[in-house]
Design a protein around this motif. Structure first.
Motif, short mmCIF file in Angstrom:
data_model
loop_
_atom_site.label_atom_id
_atom_site.label_comp_id
_atom_site.label_asym_id
_atom_site.label_seq_id
_atom_site.Cartn_x
_atom_site.Cartn_y
_atom_site.Cartn_z
N PHE A 97 0.77 -1.27 0.06
CA PHE A 97 0.08 0.19 0.04
C PHE A 97 0.85 1.36 0.03
O PHE A 97 1.78 1.32 0.87
CB PHE A 97 -0.97 0.30 1.13
N THR B 152 -9.94 -3.78 -0.78
CA THR B 152 -8.71 -3.82 -2.01
C THR B 152 -8.05 -4.86 -2.24
O THR B 152 -7.13 -4.91 -2.96
CB THR B 152 -7.77 -2.65 -1.20
N THR C 13 -11.14 4.83 -3.41
CA THR C 13 -10.72 4.74 -2.05
C THR C 13 -12.28 4.77 -1.36
O THR C 13 -12.98 5.81 -1.96
CB THR C 13 -9.70 5.71 -1.45
N ASN D 255 -10.50 -5.23 -7.85
CA ASN D 255 -10.49 -3.98 -6.91
C ASN D 255 -9.05 -3.03 -6.94
O ASN D 255 -8.84 -2.09 -6.08
CB ASN D 255 -11.00 -4.12 -5.72
N MET E 129 -9.79 -1.96 4.83
CA MET E 129 -8.88 -2.05 3.56
C MET E 129 -9.28 -3.33 2.80
O MET E 129 -8.68 -3.61 1.79
CB MET E 129 -7.27 -2.20 3.90
N ARG F 231 -1.27 -1.25 -4.32
CA ARG F 231 -2.83 -0.53 -4.11
C ARG F 231 -2.24 0.91 -3.76
O ARG F 231 -1.51 1.41 -2.98
CB ARG F 231 -3.22 -1.19 -2.76
N GLN G 181 -5.10 3.30 -3.41
CA GLN G 181 -6.06 3.84 -2.49
C GLN G 181 -5.48 4.57 -1.06
O GLN G 181 -4.60 4.28 -0.69
CB GLN G 181 -7.32 2.94 -2.03
#
Length: 819
Positions: A123, A523, A533, A528, A520, A482, A484
């Protein structure tokens, strides 16, 4: 009556006892409550609906007659988590910086973090609060830091709901929730969420880890600690495993303890899921790796070209790895920090050493984390374990000031150490002889590609944290990235969703406020990967500096003070004294292009959102003071007291529960009895090698000089001032040290007089006193000296240096604070 896993045939009394409802002859659990095993038998288990923690005791479901032989026993079912609930290994390092680890483009090897990222997700848009204990409070509660009393670090707590350093009982922790749902819970490493004024042996202990839902705690209490001689606790009892154990280091010791704990759980209760909250002190100062790791990293020459070149290398790596998108721009180097090429040879040599030790500390910590992860794998539990590895609780720290320091407490007391003087510690930088921190330029580099550093919540250099997350079979897009937006408050709802456990309505009869974070889990699916977000709005505030994220935009104040500069200047007005910046972080992820001047209406809209969120989450009143908050009165055990009396031996008392001699006149009187042949040892001390004082009888050399009365004042390991008296013969003696402060300013010196049995034996002047704090990982001790000694060469001794006479009475008489 027999029970099978898929069919429930339960008597009406048992149905009522367990909270089940009967519909048309079919028994259905209320809110997915599931019972297994034969009801009433010792082996029966139940999950909870999760609304009330702990659940009410069920009604007895057996039969009671006059005789046991005519009666039927019944046991309440044991509470277990839902089927498939994973173990949770929640890891967070300290003061790391987004761009430090190799996992996020850094030059420092972090193979354990790489492992989790490669078998799960990275992330790249995850954020903290920008300071230690606020992030940690948010992490374990799923609420914003002001919501749980941690608007600032606990050391500068004030008497407002958002700043009290008390986690409210209506906002229970993930430890409590999982524990009451049948998890084994434990906490290893740093505890920066026990209020400093509640950290003594007198308690209360409800804000210690064991009072916040964690069955077991092994770690230190406070913002930082020596990794060679930490203020270490097992649960609430101080322990000293490093005494007589050269080479002991907490990074290895806590990994050993965690591995033993996890192994023990597997052997005793193999089906019981666990939560292990693993939060080492690395890489917060003091940077304390082992010599082997210092050599390993130094030999790699990672930092020889300086912080500007390292920053460029990290950014190139981030682009190559996909950590940063192609349109991302490297933010400019700040004017307040020197460019590497402008430095002298001596400065470069010192700063490279500082960075090598920091890099070694991070690599060492990651290695020990890797040992814990491998132990989980060796036990066959890796596929059933959700691992969340957060790279730092805020940005890299610039608290070493522009030149770094061999002793972090020089920073906290406002004393910079010149480069030439730091070379006195150069040969053993990172060892137990230092409490070191690197120069601020390295902090800015470790936060690549962002602007700013720890303490600054308005810019991502202070808040961006790389996160690796894995759960084999559940997170299937292995190696995925990811982008987001997420925040540290999102970890609790992520764990709860993964475990299938709802947030409770009540804990211990207290109604619970809603979780404020966003799970989370959405995600995780590859489909996705680019989903919008779900965490659409998030405020940031620390020390008056502030920002708001909303739907891909960030409005942020420009920091009015520099985190690496020490200043007693009055800060600007907290409302009107700040400029605001505006960024479209969907298109500008590094906050490179300030749009405030071009889009004033958008900026005003974002400011309005900030103040709306601030009112909602206890951010008000805004306060940008620092020093005055450090010295603010708090409800500690010494408040209002000027006289203290002790006898015998006492150790491990934190500063909040001890008589403070800082910035005031004081008198210490000790009535002692000396046995035949003389005595030696510590009578009373606070602090240690990196600052403090001690009244003791010397041990002498080869039998010469033993039993001499000495009062020693250690000014931040920079200068030691001594008052020396006679050798005490057998019998009762009264020792008095009387100090008159020059006041009224902080850190003023004064004159001290040492007397023995009513006779003045030494008078000496102290040019400067310690203005703010002695080392917070040291304690107030009577009859011995735990951890490290205040003496260095002259009158040097080894802890615990127990007093071999008898202390009949010890008193402190404190004058008024000189401010």
């Amino acid at each position: 009556m027999r029970f099978h896993r898929d069919v429930l045939l339960i008597s009406r009394s048992l149905i009522a006892a367990l909270g089940f409802t009967a519909l048309s002859g079919i028994v259905a659990p209320a809110v997915a409550q599931v019972v297994t095993g034969e009801p009433g038998s010792p082996g029966a288990t139940t999950t909870l609906d999760g609304k009330q923690l702990p659940p009410p005791d069920p009604k007895f479901g057996g039969v009671i007659k006059e005789k046991a032989s005519d009666s039927q026993p019944w046991w309440a079912p044991r509470v277990v988590p839902p089927k498939g609930a994973p173990n949770v290994l929640l890891i967070m390092t300290d003061d790391q910086g987004f761009g430090a680890p190799s996992t996020f483009g850094g030059v420092i090897p972090t193979p354990a973090m790489d492992r989790i990222a490669n078998q799960g997700l990275r992330f790249t848009n995850f954020h903290s609060t920008s300071l230690c204990s606020p992030t940690r409070a948010a992490l374990i509660t799923g609420r914003n830091h002001h919501s749980v009393g941690y608007g600032v670090v606990g050391e500068i707590a004030t008497g407002f709901p958002g700043y009290s350093s008390i986690i409210p009982i209506e906002k229970g922790t993930i430890g409590t929730i999982l524990k009451e749902n049948g998890y084994a819970t434990s906490w290893f490493g740093k505890d920066h969420n026990t209020p400093s004024y509640q950290s003594s042996q007198a308690g209360p202990f409800n804000q210690w880890p064991t009072g916040m839902g964690f069955d077991y705690f092994y770690g230190f209490v406070g913002g930082d600690a020596s990794q060679w001689q930490p203020n270490l606790f097992r649960n609430t009892t101080a322990i000293y495993p490093f005494e007589g154990n050269p080479g002991w280091n907490m990074e290895t010791a806590m990994a050993d303890d965690a591995i033993q704990h996890i192994t023990q759980l597997k052997e005793i209760a193999p089906g019981k899921p666990w939560l292990v909250y693993y939060v080492p002190g690395a890489t917060h100062a003091p940077h304390h790796p082992t010599p082997e790791w210092v050599k390993k990293i130094s030999d790699m020459h990672l930092f020889d070209e300086g912080w500007n070149k390292v920053r460029e290398t990290i950014f190139a790596n981030q682009k190559r790895l996909g950590i940063m998108p192609e349109n991302a721009q490297l933010t400019p180097w700040p004017k307040g920090l020197p460019e590497w090429d402008t430095l002298s040879f001596e400065e470069k040599k010192l700063f490279i050493k500082q960075a090598d030790v920091y890099g070694a500390y991070l690599a060492y910590a990651d290695h020990e984390i890797g040992r814990v992860i491998q132990a989980v794998d060796d036990l066959g539990e890796l596929d059933n374990t959700l691992i969340i590895y957060i790279g730092g609780d805020n940005g890299a720290s610039a608290e070493g000031m522009v030149n770094g320091t061999p002793n972090e407490f020089t920073t906290f007391n406002g004393v910079p150490v010149p480069v030439k003087d730091q070379f006195l510690w150069y040969p053993f930088w990172g060892s137990e002889r230092t409490f070191p921190h690197f120069a601020a330029g390295w902090a800015w580099a470790m936060d690549t590609p962002f602007k700013w550093v720890k303490q600054v919540p308005s810019h991502f250099g202070g808040t961006a944290q790389g996160v690796a997350m894995s759960w084999p079979g559940h997170i299937k897009d292995v190696g995925g990235i990811r982008r987001q937006f997420h925040h540290v408050i999102d970890i609790v709802p992520t764990i709860l969703e993964a475990a299938g456990i709802p947030a409770p309505d009540t804990i211990n009869g207290i109604g619970q406020r809603p979780i404020e974070g966003t799970s989370m889990v959405y995600t995780w699916d590859k489909a996705n990967a680019n989903a919008p977000t779900r965490h659409t709005t998030q405020y940031f505030e620390m020390l008056g500096n502030r920002a708001i994220y909303n739907d891909g935009w960030v409005a942020a104040t420009t920091p009015a003070t520099l985190p690496w500069e020490l200043s007693t200047k009055t800060p600007p007005d907290v409302i009107t004294g700040y400029n605001w910046e505006l960024y479209n972080v969907k298109d500008d992820p590094t906050q490179f292009n300030d749009l405030a001047a071009k889009m004033p209406d958008k900026l005003k809209q974002m400011q309005d959102v900030f103040y709306s969120e601030a009112k909602k989450y206890n951010v008000l009143p805004l306060d940008n003071s620092t020093l005055t908050r450090w010295n603010t009165p708090r409800p500690n055990l010494t408040a209002g007291r000027t006289e203290f009396t002790y006898s015998g031996e006492l150790s491990g008392v934190p500063a909040s529960a001890a008589p403070s001699i800082l910035n005031k006149s004081y008198t210490i009187t000790a009535v002692v009895e000396i046995p035949d042949g003389g005595a030696e040892g510590m009578i009373v001390t606070e602090g240690g090698r990196f600052g403090g004082y001690g009244l003791f009888l010397s041990k002498g050399d080869f039998g010469i000089g033993r039993s001499r009365v000495v009062f020693l004042y250690n000014l931040l390991d920079l200068k030691r001032t001594m008052w020396e008296g006679p050798e005490l013969e057998a019998g009762k003696h009264t020792i008095v040290f009387d100090f008159k402060s020059d006041g009224p300013d902080l850190g003023k010196g004064g004159t001290g007089v040492l007397s023995v049995d009513g006779k003045k034996v030494a008078t000496n002047s102290l040019e400067h006193g310690t203005p703010i704090t002695f080392p917070e990982d040291e304690t107030f001790d009577i009859g011995q000296d735990t951890r490290t000694g205040v003496a260095l060469l002259e009158y040097r001794y080894d802890a615990p240096f127990k007093f071999t006479g008898q202390i009949d009475k010890l008193t402190f008489d404190l004058g008024s604070t000189q401010q």
